[in-house]
Design a protein around this motif. Structure first.
Motif, PDB file in Angstrom:
ATOM      1  N   ASP A  88       0.833  -1.210   0.000  1.00 22.67           N
ATOM      2  CA  ASP A  88       0.000   0.000   0.000  1.00 22.67           C
ATOM      3  C   ASP A  88       0.861   1.251   0.000  1.00 22.67           C
ATOM      4  N   THR A 113      -4.139  -3.650  -0.077  1.00 22.40           N
ATOM      5  CA  THR A 113      -5.448  -3.743   0.559  1.00 22.40           C
ATOM      6  C   THR A 113      -6.363  -2.648   0.017  1.00 22.40           C
ATOM      7  N   SER A 114      -7.478  -2.484   0.684  1.00 24.55           N
ATOM      8  CA  SER A 114      -8.432  -1.441   0.285  1.00 24.55           C
ATOM      9  C   SER A 114      -7.824  -0.047   0.379  1.00 24.55           C
ATOM     10  N   ILE A 117      -6.748   1.022  -3.024  1.00 21.96           N
ATOM     11  CA  ILE A 117      -7.848   1.392  -3.903  1.00 21.96           C
ATOM     12  C   ILE A 117      -8.376   2.773  -3.526  1.00 21.96           C
ATOM     13  N   ASP A 118      -8.407   3.056  -2.255  1.00 25.68           N
ATOM     14  CA  ASP A 118      -8.822   4.386  -1.794  1.00 25.68           C
ATOM     15  C   ASP A 118      -7.902   5.456  -2.347  1.00 25.68           C
ATOM     16  N   VAL A 138      -8.171  -7.034  -0.886  1.00 25.46           N
ATOM     17  CA  VAL A 138      -9.050  -5.874  -1.078  1.00 25.46           C
ATOM     18  C   VAL A 138     -10.474  -6.283  -0.712  1.00 25.46           C
ATOM     19  N   SER A 139     -11.075  -5.550   0.215  1.00 23.88           N
ATOM     20  CA  SER A 139     -12.407  -5.902   0.688  1.00 23.88           C
ATOM     21  C   SER A 139     -13.484  -5.415  -0.271  1.00 23.88           C
ATOM     22  N   ASP A 141     -15.989  -3.495   0.112  1.00 23.69           N
ATOM     23  CA  ASP A 141     -16.357  -2.073   0.190  1.00 23.69           C
ATOM     24  C   ASP A 141     -15.504  -1.199  -0.720  1.00 23.69           C
ATOM     25  N   ALA A 142     -14.290  -1.621  -0.999  1.00 18.62           N
ATOM     26  CA  ALA A 142     -13.374  -0.811  -1.807  1.00 18.62           C
ATOM     27  C   ALA A 142     -13.896  -0.624  -3.228  1.00 18.62           C
ATOM     28  N   LEU A 145     -15.775   2.537  -4.248  1.00 17.58           N
ATOM     29  CA  LEU A 145     -15.001   3.751  -4.540  1.00 17.58           C
ATOM     30  C   LEU A 145     -14.702   3.896  -6.027  1.00 17.58           C
TER      31      LEU A 145
END
Length: 411
Positions: A88, A113-114, A117-118, A138-139, A141-142, A145
């Motif tokens: 990350d 991880t997410s 992506i954020d 990556v979860s 929820d990502a 976005l």
């Protein structure tokens, strides 16, 4: 452009020598080459026109990414596919320094991880291509976005990820999307495809390989909402039936259809495709046991652009195979385990299909074919590929005959 892919022994010293004075350098390929260190990054510091770099398969250090982040160039394309060491922190440095990125490939960067992506979606809002297959940390929820922040996307590959229907709903905001890969995404269903069908009318390529939650209903929504579809892969989805193929027959520009391992489709559905989708070029119907000679007759009559077909384990006989000869452009055939095929029928079909350049056959057929066939076909430029994979026949509890291969199936 300079391509040093697989040149693992070229250090930053050699790279500096090669690029010295190359002020017009725009693209650099270092895939599967040297480690991306501080020294390597520094030697490209002042190449202001450099806008594309591929580091696929390289060992990437955090200090190396910091050096790339300090370049005076503004990258438009960056590929980190299968890079070891990408974290990350690395991604954060790179995307914040190169906010004008349009194409980013982080395939199989399994440590991110997410948070990555954020940072990507926040920094690079003009992305047109994002490839992130098998980013397993990556979860779900990502993926929200991506749709919220990157609405210029034309290509998205999230194969083998945790994306769900809510993620697809968000991604459906990307109205410019042309290519979407969702293979082995086990959390999506028809509800997610409904959103894509209504929000992405320009979609031309869709990969749903082994998306076990989808049915005919979801594909019908895609076919209705994306009429310019050119390629779809729905292989190994056991809930797919002829209704899916009838729906897809609305997509008159369809060129590539992969329905391998869909046991409920039959000649009825294939005939609907053949009659409407006359631009069809590539067809994979391996293990579609209910497709027979009538399906081949329909292809022979209507699909004159057919170039490649895989018929393995279908119910096609000599008659069906010979009928494919009327598709004048056929170049590539895979014919394994067709129990209704005879050596004489195969020989006649090979001779009749004058444009063949590649044929894949089972080794058991080799001694049964007339010897002159090989010399004649090879003289025309055709290459034979022989496979000795064994199989056994079994009967499942419902009475269906199954062909089970003893060795793993190749990709």
């Amino acid at each position: 452009m300079l391509n040093l892919s697989k040149c693992q022994n070229v250090s930053h010293v050699g790279l500096s020598s090669l690029t010295n004075g190359a002020e017009h350098l725009k693209r650099l390929v270092l895939a599967y080459g040297p480690s991306v260190t501080t020294d390597l990054g520094k030697c490209l510091l002042n190449y202001s026109r450099l806008n594309s770099i591929s580091l696929d398969g390289c060992l990437v250090t955090c200090s190396g990414t910091k050096a790339i982040g300090s370049w005076c160039a503004s990258l438009r394309e960056l590929s980190l596919s299968k890079c070891l060491g990408v974290t990350d922190e690395c991604v954060s440095f790179l995307v914040q320094a190169h906010r004008e990125l349009q194409k980013l490939d982080i395939t199989c960067c399994r440590k991110i991880t997410s948070a990555s992506i954020d940072c990507i979606t926040k920094s690079c809002t003009f992305l047109t291509s994002l490839r992130m297959e098998s980013c397993s940390l990556v979860s779900e929820d990502a993926f929200l976005l991506i749709g919220q922040r990157c609405q210029f996307l034309e290509e998205l590959d999230v194969t083998d990820n945790e994306i769900n229907n809510e993620g697809l709903k968000s991604i459906s905001r990307c109205s410019k999307l042309c290519r979407l890969k969702l293979g082995i995404c086990l959390n999506i269903t028809d509800d997610g495809l409904t959103h894509i069908g209504s929000g992405c009318p320009k979609l031309k390529e869709l990969d749903l390989y082994r998306c076990l939650g989808i049915t005919d209903v979801g594909i019908a929504k895609i076919a209705c909402g994306c009429p310019t579809m050119e390629m779809i892969n729905i292989a190994y989805n056991d809930k797919i039936t002829d209704s899916t193929l009838i729906s897809l027959s609305q997509c008159l520009r369809l060129k590539i259809l992969e329905i391998r391992g869909c046991p409920s489709v039959s000649t009825v559905g294939l005939s609907a495709i053949a009659g409407a989708c006359r631009q069809l070029e590539v067809l994979d119907i391996k293990k579609c046991f209910n497709i027979n000679d009538n399906g081949m007759l329909a292809l022979g009559q209507s699909c004159q652009n057919l170039r490649q077909i895989n018929l393995s384990f279908c119910s096609v006989t000599d008659v069906g195979l010979l009928s494919l000869a009327s598709t004048n452009r056929l170049q590539n055939m895979t014919i394994l385990h067709l129990t209704g095929l005879t050596p004489n029928g195969l020989a006649a079909a090979l001779l009749a299909c004058g444009g063949l350049t590649k044929v894949k056959l089972h080794t058991s057929l080799k001694p049964l074919l007339p010897k002159y066939i090989f010399g004649y076909m090879e003289g025309r430029g055709c290459v034979f590929h022989w496979r000795d994979k064994a199989f056994r026949e079994e009967i499942d509890p419902n009475g269906w005959q199954l062909h089970v291969e003893r060795s793993p199936e190749p990709a």
